[in-house]
Scaffold this motif. Structure first.
Motif, PDB file in Angstrom:
ATOM      1  N   LEU A 224       3.818   2.383   2.494  1.00 41.50           N
ATOM      2  CA  LEU A 224       3.398   1.907   3.812  1.00 41.50           C
ATOM      3  C   LEU A 224       3.749   0.447   4.036  1.00 41.50           C
TER       4      LEU A 224
ATOM      5  N   HIS B 176       0.696   5.701   0.282  1.00 45.02           N
ATOM      6  CA  HIS B 176      -0.081   6.834   0.780  1.00 45.02           C
ATOM      7  C   HIS B 176       0.301   8.024  -0.096  1.00 45.02           C
TER       8      HIS B 176
ATOM      9  N   ARG C 178      -0.325  12.039  -0.993  1.00 48.32           N
ATOM     10  CA  ARG C 178      -0.869  13.321  -0.526  1.00 48.32           C
ATOM     11  C   ARG C 178      -0.516  14.398  -1.548  1.00 48.32           C
TER      12      ARG C 178
ATOM     13  N   ASP D  73       4.305   7.952  -0.085  1.00 46.61           N
ATOM     14  CA  ASP D  73       4.886   7.153   0.999  1.00 46.61           C
ATOM     15  C   ASP D  73       4.597   5.686   0.727  1.00 46.61           C
TER      16      ASP D  73
ATOM     17  N   GLU E 265       0.835  -1.184   0.000  1.00 43.41           N
ATOM     18  CA  GLU E 265       0.000   0.000   0.000  1.00 43.41           C
ATOM     19  C   GLU E 265       0.879   1.247   0.000  1.00 43.41           C
TER      20      GLU E 265
ATOM     21  N   GLU F  56      -1.017  15.370   7.844  1.00 43.09           N
ATOM     22  CA  GLU F  56      -1.958  14.252   7.880  1.00 43.09           C
ATOM     23  C   GLU F  56      -3.377  14.839   7.886  1.00 43.09           C
TER      24      GLU F  56
ATOM     25  N   ASP G 296      -5.806  13.271  -0.253  1.00 42.95           N
ATOM     26  CA  ASP G 296      -5.041  12.412   0.652  1.00 42.95           C
ATOM     27  C   ASP G 296      -5.693  11.034   0.613  1.00 42.95           C
ATOM     28  N   CYS G 297      -4.964  10.040   0.082  1.00 38.80           N
ATOM     29  CA  CYS G 297      -5.568   8.715  -0.032  1.00 38.80           C
ATOM     30  C   CYS G 297      -4.511   7.621   0.082  1.00 38.80           C
ATOM     31  N   LYS G 298      -4.973   6.455   0.460  1.00 39.58           N
ATOM     32  CA  LYS G 298      -4.133   5.263   0.493  1.00 39.58           C
ATOM     33  C   LYS G 298      -4.590   4.363  -0.644  1.00 39.58           C
TER      34      LYS G 298
ATOM     35  N   THR H 194      -4.671   8.821  -9.118  1.00 40.37           N
ATOM     36  CA  THR H 194      -5.476   9.464  -8.080  1.00 40.37           C
ATOM     37  C   THR H 194      -6.683  10.147  -8.704  1.00 40.37           C
TER      38      THR H 194
END
Length: 162
Positions: A124, A71, A73, A122, A69, A84, A98-100, A111
């Motif tokens: 995760l 992240h 932003r 990022d 996964e 955050e 902002d999504c995962k 996105t």
């Protein structure tokens, strides 16, 4: 008009290796080759600057990766990319900024549309995240100027004797 915008510079990174051809790579669809431009290790991140504010979708062309996964932003400022949800009034108010997202191998991870200049990615989970290219697909409405207003204004001015 559809426009593809590639990042201009890397603002910040942690646990990332970037190949020397990253800024020259202009792939806008997945290419089945094993030549990554960016490798982000698990728990690492990268912040990219696209050089101007725009409205569009961020595309991440992923290579062979394990399940995991990321992240993402998006922000109009670097500070917004670091915030955050809920911090410093950062939120998904007008659009999903902002999504995962799941890591998908040999895919275009995209996105939702949002207004932004900076993007932070990022990792995760899932180990190293290998990326071929990162770009923004921006739609711009272009209308040819007609020029009638200036001509009409000049005629009115002349008729009034000025």
């Amino acid at each position: 008009m559809l426009e593809y915008i590639f990042s201009k510079e890397i603002i910040s990174k942690q646990d990332v290796s970037v190949s020397e051809n990253f800024f020259s790579c202009r792939d806008v669809q997945v290419v089945v080759s094993d030549v990554p431009s960016i490798v982000i290790r698990e728990k690492g991140f990268i912040v990219l600057d696209f050089g101007k504010e725009m409205c569009g979708r961020l595309h991440i062309l992923a290579l062979n990766n394990s399940n995991g996964e990321i992240h993402v932003r998006l922000g109009e400022s670097v500070a917004e990319c670091y915030a955050e949800l809920g911090e410093n009034e950062a939120g998904n108010y007008h659009s999903l900024r902002d999504c995962k997202l799941p890591i998908v191998s040999n895919a275009d991870i995209t996105t939702n549309e949002s207004g932004f200049r900076f993007a932070r990615i990022d990792v995760l989970s899932g180990g190293d995240f290998r990326i071929r290219s990162v770009f923004v697909e921006s739609k711009r409405f272009v209308k040819e100027e007609e020029g009638y207003f200036t001509e009409t204004l000049a005629r009115i001015y002349i008729k009034q004797g000025r």
